[in-house]
Design an enzyme around this catalytic site. Structure first.
Site, PDB file in Angstrom:
ATOM      1  CG  HIS A 133      -1.911   0.964   1.424  1.00  0.00           C
ATOM      2  ND1 HIS A 133      -1.657   2.281   1.738  1.00  0.00           N
ATOM      3  CD2 HIS A 133      -3.266   0.857   1.329  1.00  0.00           C
ATOM      4  CE1 HIS A 133      -2.809   2.933   1.836  1.00  0.00           C
ATOM      5  NE2 HIS A 133      -3.795   2.098   1.584  1.00  0.00           N
ATOM      6  CG  ASP A 210       0.330  -2.372   6.230  1.00  0.00           C
ATOM      7  OD1 ASP A 210      -0.645  -2.515   6.983  1.00  0.00           O
ATOM      8  OD2 ASP A 210       0.315  -1.660   5.206  1.00  0.00           O
ATOM      9  CE  LYS A 236      -8.098  -0.173   5.674  1.00  0.00           C
ATOM     10  NZ  LYS A 236      -6.922  -0.300   4.798  1.00  0.00           N
ATOM     11  CB  CYS A 374      -3.713   3.282  -1.550  1.00  0.00           C
ATOM     12  SG  CYS A 374      -4.937   4.529  -1.254  1.00  0.00           S
TER      13      CYS A 374
HETATM   14  C1  PLP Z   1      -5.915   0.536   4.645  1.00  0.00           C
HETATM   15  C2  PLP Z   1      -4.499   0.149   4.560  1.00  0.00           C
HETATM   16  C3  PLP Z   1      -3.485   1.016   4.954  1.00  0.00           C
HETATM   17  C4  PLP Z   1      -3.750   2.429   5.426  1.00  0.00           C
HETATM   18  O1  PLP Z   1      -4.619   2.469   6.502  1.00  0.00           O
HETATM   19  P1  PLP Z   1      -5.048   3.921   7.028  1.00  0.00           P
HETATM   20  O2  PLP Z   1      -6.097   3.642   8.035  1.00  0.00           O
HETATM   21  O3  PLP Z   1      -5.579   4.653   5.825  1.00  0.00           O
HETATM   22  O4  PLP Z   1      -3.829   4.562   7.551  1.00  0.00           O
HETATM   23  C5  PLP Z   1      -2.188   0.590   4.882  1.00  0.00           C
HETATM   24  N1  PLP Z   1      -1.891  -0.645   4.439  1.00  0.00           N
HETATM   25  C6  PLP Z   1      -2.837  -1.521   4.062  1.00  0.00           C
HETATM   26  C7  PLP Z   1      -2.434  -2.893   3.618  1.00  0.00           C
HETATM   27  C8  PLP Z   1      -4.174  -1.152   4.093  1.00  0.00           C
HETATM   28  O5  PLP Z   1      -5.108  -2.014   3.719  1.00  0.00           O
END
Ligand code: PLP
Length: 416
Positions: A133, A210, A236, A374
């Protein structure tokens, strides 16, 4: 008062009945037609989380850590209780290893700006992968431009998974950090992070994972993984927006300088010099998102009550059903996601722009995301500018996949 557990209220074959569980999420009562397949962008919130935040403001609200009065002490206690829930959720050894931040993006920037700027030298390497991302690419580019590190990218294999041999080949004596996703948000590819950590540690590199897409879908145990940092984002995991988590091994956090200055992170300030708090408070400058942390704690309770193994089983079964169902649509290509895919179905429909598909799907009340997610370098790797992406949550069932498939068929006919 004890209330019956979610699993006894919503019994089902995989531990819970996803369709019935929808009653816990008010968004569905307020949007009865909604087929929500965009949890990978942000998950819906259960009553419990929404109510907890409102109740906290109604009954226990005050700023944390400052007041000597009872209400502030109570608020602080609730905030720190939430930290303890996150510790348990990740099986961290110590609550001081849990830093509250705004989201995953901020967690990764914290590591880059604090650990990276303090401990990396020009020419040192940060190894990422093609799956990342932008939030796990851009912070390292900023650091590169600031101090002259090298950003190295590990390749994928022919199946869209991380190429482990290629990854190992890109580890060098200068690799100081591997920063890699647990599940790719654009394809659902699950990275074998245990192996990645083992290979990286063998070369003396630290590992940041991540966990944005993995935390809501898989049991995560940072001690078993043996990773050095783990980032997740509250919205999430069925929690509120504005709150996220950085897990960091305590010995690393305690050696790291603050990255933002202000209230809460200091011990003593004169105009000449400031002494800083120990972690995690050193990294939590200013008034934190107290209600966000408390809401996140409630979201974690919700997930644990459903059972993380049950959620995994649910997501696996539904992912399998989705692959099967979508693969039968002529002209549709699912993006490759390696040996293991979880919770995310990203596809290309021949001759139809992803935004057009998403719009037709929306007319059928099916909410999906369209675009580059993204992850533009990953899209480029596939030779695409974007895809349509359906992503799953605990409230989705096979009926949602069927509605998705029917709406895609309708889009196909419309643009034929
Ligand atoms: C959504 C996501 C992010 C960013 O999360 P934020 O809440 O926008 O900071 C980073 N990495 C992955 C894999 C994601 O799915």
């Amino acid at each position: 008062m004890t209330r019956p557990s979610l699993r006894s209220v919503y019994p089902g074959p995989g531990g819970f009945d996803a369709r019935a569980l929808r009653r816990e999420f008010p968004i569905f009562a307020n949007n009865p037609e909604l087929v929500f397949l965009d949890s990978g962008a942000s998950a819906q919130k259960p009553h419990a989380v929404i109510d907890r935040i409102a109740d906290y403001y109604r009954t226990d609200y005050a700023n944390v850590h400052r007041g000597v009065y009872r209400l502030s002490a109570r608020s602080t206690e609730l905030f720190e209780e939430a930290r303890e829930k996150v510790r348990r959720f990740l099986n961290a050894a110590d609550p001081r290893e849990i830093v509250f931040v705004r989201n995953t993006t901020e967690a990764i920037n914290l590591v880059a700006q604090s650990w990276g700027a303090a401990f990396l030298q020009p020419g040192d390497e940060v190894l990422i992968s093609v799956l990342e991302h932008h939030s796990n690419i851009v912070p390292w580019q900023l650091l590169r431009d600031r101090i002259g590190i090298r950003l190295v990218v590990a390749p994928l294999d022919g199946t869209g998974g991380l190429d482990l041999a290629g990854f190992e080949a890109h580890l060098s004596p200068r690799t100081r950090l591997v920063a890699i996703t647990h599940i790719a948000n654009a394809t659902g590819a699950v990275v074998p992070v245990e192996t990645v950590v083992r290979l990286a540690h063998a070369k003396g590199a630290k590992v940041l994972i991540d966990g944005s897409q993995a935390a809501p879908r898989l049991p995560v145990d940072v001690q078993a993984l043996d990773c050095d940092f783990y980032a997740l984002t509250g919205h999430k995991v069925y929690g509120p927006t504005g709150i996220g988590v950085l897990y960091g091994r305590y010995e690393l956090l305690s050696a790291m300088p603050p990255w933002q200055g202000g209230g809460e992170m200091i011990l003593h300030v004169t105009f000449d010099k400031t002494e800083y708090q120990e972690p995690p408070h050193r990294f939590e400058a200013g008034t934190p998102d107290i209600s966000g942390a408390i809401g996140l704690g409630t979201a974690i309770d919700f997930i644990e009550e459903l059972g993380r193994d049950n959620i995994l089983e649910h997501e696996e079964a539904l992912t399998g059903y989705g692959i099967d169902r979508l693969s039968r649509i002529p002209g549709l290509t699912l993006l490759d996601a390696g040996q293991r895919r979880l919770g995310i179905l990203s596809f290309d429909l021949e001759g139809v722009h992803p935004h057009d598909i998403a719009q037709v799907l929306d007319q059928h009340h099916v909410a999906v995301r369209a675009g580059h997610h993204c992850a533009q370098p990953l899209m480029a790797w596939f030779g695409l500018s974007g895809t349509t992406r359906a992503s799953l949550g605990v409230y989705n069932d096979e009926g949602d996949i069927d509605r998705l498939a029917a709406a895609i068929e309708a889009a196909r006919e419309m643009f034929d």
